[in-house]
Design a protein around this motif. Structure first.
Motif, mmCIF file in Angstrom:
data_model
loop_
_atom_site.group_PDB
_atom_site.id
_atom_site.type_symbol
_atom_site.label_atom_id
_atom_site.label_comp_id
_atom_site.label_asym_id
_atom_site.label_seq_id
_atom_site.Cartn_x
_atom_site.Cartn_y
_atom_site.Cartn_z
ATOM 1 N N VAL A 118 91.844 90.007 14.062
ATOM 2 C CA VAL A 118 91.770 90.988 12.982
ATOM 3 C C VAL A 118 91.519 90.280 11.659
ATOM 4 C CG1 VAL A 118 93.330 92.570 14.192
ATOM 5 C CG2 VAL A 118 94.248 91.030 12.449
ATOM 6 N N ALA A 119 90.923 90.999 10.724
ATOM 7 C CA ALA A 119 90.711 90.504 9.373
ATOM 8 C C ALA A 119 92.027 90.565 8.611
ATOM 9 C CB ALA A 119 89.647 91.345 8.671
ATOM 10 N N ARG A 120 92.029 90.040 7.424
ATOM 11 C CA ARG A 120 93.237 90.014 6.589
ATOM 12 C C ARG A 120 93.793 91.413 6.359
ATOM 13 N NH1 ARG A 120 97.501 90.127 4.993
ATOM 14 N NH2 ARG A 120 98.376 89.297 3.083
ATOM 15 N N ASP A 121 92.927 92.409 6.294
ATOM 16 C CA ASP A 121 93.378 93.781 6.064
ATOM 17 C C ASP A 121 93.850 94.469 7.342
ATOM 18 O OD1 ASP A 121 91.008 94.289 7.402
ATOM 19 O OD2 ASP A 121 90.128 95.503 5.815
ATOM 20 N N GLY A 122 93.827 93.753 8.467
ATOM 21 C CA GLY A 122 94.302 94.302 9.728
ATOM 22 C C GLY A 122 93.242 94.978 10.567
ATOM 23 N N ALA A 123 92.029 95.108 10.046
ATOM 24 C CA ALA A 123 90.949 95.742 10.797
ATOM 25 C C ALA A 123 90.502 94.823 11.929
ATOM 26 C CB ALA A 123 89.765 96.046 9.884
ATOM 27 N N THR A 124 90.341 95.375 13.117
ATOM 28 C CA THR A 124 89.936 94.586 14.275
ATOM 29 C C THR A 124 88.484 94.155 14.126
ATOM 30 O OG1 THR A 124 91.490 95.766 15.697
ATOM 31 C CG2 THR A 124 89.710 94.568 16.790
ATOM 32 N N LYS A 125 88.269 92.849 14.220
ATOM 33 C CA LYS A 125 86.917 92.295 14.168
ATOM 34 C C LYS A 125 86.385 92.050 15.574
ATOM 35 C CE LYS A 125 85.467 89.739 10.883
ATOM 36 N NZ LYS A 125 84.891 90.012 9.598
#
Length: 160
Positions: A56-63
């Protein structure tokens, strides 16, 4: 005449009015996220474990979410939750679980966000001093093995 006045006004206006600084915050490129996830998946496969790996990215969004053949149906959400926890709190999810166990007054941390999975196998991703995301592994026989695979993912991209 009007054209000349407009041109003069534009030339005399402060350049700061036209220029805005863009953010230079560090981030996790998709190529690195994919490399980390693939390396973690392969590390677990070498051990004979069919797992899922999330980055996940720093904002919690799954990459990235990779789910091995024959991995359990719960492993994807487990991996995403561990990665989210590590990125959101900037801490090893397993160490956080140990911290809560040793300090029961902090048990409320488990309920701060429904996406948290506070178990071993979730690690923050730092590039240099910057927290840029989290990696989570779910599905090995225990959280320590999940964490070992996540560490292999971090090592593949030279992240901490």
């Amino acid at each position: 005449m009007l054209r000349q006045i407009t041109l003069a006004a534009m030339l005399l206006a402060p350049s700061a009015a036209f220029a805005q600084d863009l953010s230079t915050a560090p981030y996790l490129p998709l190529s690195l996220a994919t490399s980390a996830a693939q390396a973690a998946l392969e590390a677990c496969a070498t051990g004979g474990y069919n797992v899922s790996v999330a980055v996940v990215a720093r904002d919690g969004a799954t990459k990235v979410l990779l789910k091995a053949d024959m991995s359990g149906p719960h492993t994807g959400s487990s991996a995403e939750g561990k990665a989210f926890t590590a990125a959101a709190l900037g801490r090893d999810a397993g160490e956080l679980a140990d911290f809560i166990a040793a300090n029961p007054n902090n048990n409320g941390l488990r309920d701060m966000d429904e996406r948290f999975v506070i178990q071993a196998g979730g690690l923050p991703i730092r590039i240099g001093d910057a927290l840029v995301g989290g990696i989570g592994v779910g599905g090995a026989p225990n959280g320590g093995l999940d964490a070992d695979c996540a560490r292999a993912g971090l090592a593949a991209i030279a992240a901490e």
